[in-house]
Design a protein around this motif. Structure first.
Motif, mmCIF file in Angstrom:
data_model
loop_
_atom_site.group_PDB
_atom_site.id
_atom_site.type_symbol
_atom_site.label_atom_id
_atom_site.label_comp_id
_atom_site.label_asym_id
_atom_site.label_seq_id
_atom_site.Cartn_x
_atom_site.Cartn_y
_atom_site.Cartn_z
ATOM 1 N N TRP A 233 -0.942 15.185 5.859
ATOM 2 C CA TRP A 233 0.433 15.348 6.314
ATOM 3 C C TRP A 233 0.791 16.822 6.496
ATOM 4 N N GLU A 234 -0.217 17.659 6.604
ATOM 5 C CA GLU A 234 -0.017 19.093 6.749
ATOM 6 C C GLU A 234 0.812 19.650 5.594
ATOM 7 N N SER A 235 0.540 19.117 4.427
ATOM 8 C CA SER A 235 1.230 19.592 3.229
ATOM 9 C C SER A 235 0.196 19.917 2.166
ATOM 10 N N LYS A 236 0.540 20.799 1.267
ATOM 11 C CA LYS A 236 -0.364 21.170 0.193
ATOM 12 C C LYS A 236 -0.459 20.028 -0.812
ATOM 13 N N GLY A 237 -1.590 19.989 -1.515
ATOM 14 C CA GLY A 237 -1.749 18.975 -2.539
ATOM 15 C C GLY A 237 -2.830 17.968 -2.199
ATOM 16 N N GLU B 102 2.430 9.028 -11.095
ATOM 17 C CA GLU B 102 1.970 10.137 -11.926
ATOM 18 C C GLU B 102 2.904 11.335 -11.742
ATOM 19 N N VAL B 103 2.986 12.153 -12.780
ATOM 20 C CA VAL B 103 3.811 13.356 -12.696
ATOM 21 C C VAL B 103 3.294 14.253 -11.573
ATOM 22 N N GLY B 104 4.203 14.747 -10.767
ATOM 23 C CA GLY B 104 3.825 15.625 -9.662
ATOM 24 C C GLY B 104 3.458 14.898 -8.384
ATOM 25 N N CYS B 105 3.635 13.569 -8.353
ATOM 26 C CA CYS B 105 3.305 12.781 -7.161
ATOM 27 C C CYS B 105 4.570 12.245 -6.515
ATOM 28 N N GLN B 106 4.603 12.301 -5.202
ATOM 29 C CA GLN B 106 5.739 11.804 -4.437
ATOM 30 C C GLN B 106 5.264 10.739 -3.443
ATOM 31 N N VAL B 107 6.078 9.711 -3.298
ATOM 32 C CA VAL B 107 5.767 8.666 -2.330
ATOM 33 C C VAL B 107 6.047 9.178 -0.924
ATOM 34 N N LYS B 108 5.037 9.077 -0.049
ATOM 35 C CA LYS B 108 5.187 9.507 1.336
ATOM 36 C C LYS B 108 5.432 8.333 2.278
ATOM 37 N N GLN B 109 4.796 7.195 1.977
ATOM 38 C CA GLN B 109 4.934 6.049 2.863
ATOM 39 C C GLN B 109 4.563 4.776 2.113
ATOM 40 N N VAL B 110 5.229 3.676 2.480
ATOM 41 C CA VAL B 110 4.935 2.373 1.886
ATOM 42 C C VAL B 110 4.758 1.367 3.025
ATOM 43 N N THR B 111 3.693 0.591 2.950
ATOM 44 C CA THR B 111 3.473 -0.456 3.939
ATOM 45 C C THR B 111 2.876 -1.666 3.223
ATOM 46 N N TYR C 162 -5.260 5.118 -8.176
ATOM 47 C CA TYR C 162 -5.126 6.201 -7.200
ATOM 48 C C TYR C 162 -6.447 6.381 -6.461
ATOM 49 N N VAL C 163 -6.444 6.070 -5.178
ATOM 50 C CA VAL C 163 -7.656 6.152 -4.370
ATOM 51 C C VAL C 163 -7.559 7.370 -3.468
ATOM 52 N N ASP C 164 -8.518 8.280 -3.623
ATOM 53 C CA ASP C 164 -8.547 9.484 -2.782
ATOM 54 C C ASP C 164 -8.783 9.078 -1.329
ATOM 55 N N ILE D 143 0.864 -1.163 0.000
ATOM 56 C CA ILE D 143 0.000 0.000 0.000
ATOM 57 C C ILE D 143 0.909 1.223 0.000
ATOM 58 N N VAL D 144 0.754 2.058 -1.018
ATOM 59 C CA VAL D 144 1.623 3.224 -1.198
ATOM 60 C C VAL D 144 0.804 4.495 -0.992
ATOM 61 N N PHE D 145 1.273 5.364 -0.123
ATOM 62 C CA PHE D 145 0.645 6.666 0.091
ATOM 63 C C PHE D 145 1.432 7.717 -0.685
ATOM 64 N N LEU D 146 0.692 8.561 -1.425
ATOM 65 C CA LEU D 146 1.333 9.552 -2.281
ATOM 66 C C LEU D 146 0.762 10.940 -2.029
ATOM 67 N N ASN D 147 1.624 11.932 -2.138
ATOM 68 C CA ASN D 147 1.221 13.334 -2.071
ATOM 69 C C ASN D 147 1.412 13.929 -3.464
ATOM 70 N N CYS D 148 0.319 14.343 -4.079
ATOM 71 C CA CYS D 148 0.371 14.845 -5.455
ATOM 72 C C CYS D 148 0.084 16.355 -5.482
ATOM 73 N N SER D 149 0.768 17.048 -6.354
ATOM 74 C CA SER D 149 0.588 18.499 -6.455
ATOM 75 C C SER D 149 -0.710 18.873 -7.158
ATOM 76 N N HIS D 150 -1.358 17.901 -7.781
ATOM 77 C CA HIS D 150 -2.612 18.141 -8.509
ATOM 78 C C HIS D 150 -3.511 16.924 -8.352
ATOM 79 N N GLY D 151 -4.775 17.104 -8.635
ATOM 80 C CA GLY D 151 -5.696 15.976 -8.580
ATOM 81 C C GLY D 151 -5.428 14.985 -9.697
ATOM 82 N N VAL D 152 -5.531 13.694 -9.400
ATOM 83 C CA VAL D 152 -5.295 12.642 -10.391
ATOM 84 C C VAL D 152 -6.639 12.079 -10.840
#
Length: 247
Positions: free
Chosen positions: A159-163, A179-188, A150-152, A135-144
């Motif tokens: 994470w108190e971050s924009k996006g 996706e472009v503009g997405c960063q991995v925040k956590q993997v479990t 990608y599950v909202d 299960i991968v959690f991602l923070n994206c700068s735009h909506g996918v």
């Protein structure tokens, strides 16, 4: 006479090392049959290689740099199911405390001293079967949009971050999944199978995380059962370990 006595003592010690004489199963909370290769803290060291603790009536395993709750131990297929203690059943915003890299348990080495792996070795020469998916959690700068993986998180995760925060289930994390503009925040991980093949909500992902993930001690079991870890595999039909060259 002293040689006979020494031989008797040696046999007794060998039985204890393999969970034999003198080692009774222990219990803690829902885990009621703790036996070799596990032992509960306070049990004789010869009764198990891996020590478990009992904290507030919850069985706990120290693993890597964290501690995990033990949900179940399956001695038939040599697996243990663990849950991250940061997850709470009625709180969708609760997240795992620990991020587990895909490489933590997917090393194909059959070193019996390596505590746990993420595979079952079903057939010689070691056809590997994953025990969990990521299960991968991602923070994206735009909506996918247009990507069902990608599950909202629906406002549960922040994470108190924009996006935008998404979660996705994958067998393995590949560059093409990002996706472009997405960063991995956590993997479990989770052993609640089938998430990557269907559309699902974040509530389902959270339930899957609460189920936990399985790890295997097959290398140690093979080392004890056969002449070494490379001479053994798990027969998925008979549900037993099979030594190479034996039927």
């Amino acid at each position: 006479m002293w040689r006979e006595r020494a031989l008797i003592v040696l046999v007794v010690l060998l039985h204890q090392i393999h969970g034999g004489d003198g080692c009774s199963p222990s219990s803690c909370g829902k885990v009621t049959n703790i036996s070799y290769p596990f032992r509960l803290k306070g049990d004789p060291e010869g009764c198990g290689r891996y020590e478990l603790s009992c904290e507030n009536n919850i069985t706990v395993l120290s693993l890597l740099s964290g501690t995990f709750h033990v949900e179940a131990i399956n001695y038939n297929n040599f697996t243990i199911r663990l849950v991250d203690p940061g997850l709470q059943p009625t709180n969708c915003s609760s997240l795992p405390r620990y991020s587990l890299s895909p490489s933590n348990f997917t090393d194909l080495s059959l070193d019996a001293l390596r505590p746990f792996g993420g595979f079952l070795y079903n057939f010689y020469p070691y056809y590997d079967e994953f025990l969990y998916e990521h299960i991968v959690f991602l923070n994206c700068s735009h909506g996918v949009s247009g990507n069902s993986k990608y599950v909202d998180t629906g406002g549960c995760v922040n994470w108190e971050s924009k996006g935008y925060i998404y979660a996705m289930a994958v067998d393995d994390l590949l560059a093409k999944d990002l996706e472009v503009g997405c960063q991995v925040k956590q993997v479990t991980g989770t052993s609640w199978w089938g998430l990557e093949t269907y559309e699902y909500s974040y509530a389902t992902i959270h339930t899957a995380l609460l189920y936990g993930f399985q790890l295997s001690w097959i290398p140690l079991a093979c080392h004890d059962h056969c002449s070494g870890p490379y001479d053994c595999y798990f027969n998925s039909s008979s549900k037993k370990l099979q030594c190479q060259g034996m039927t």
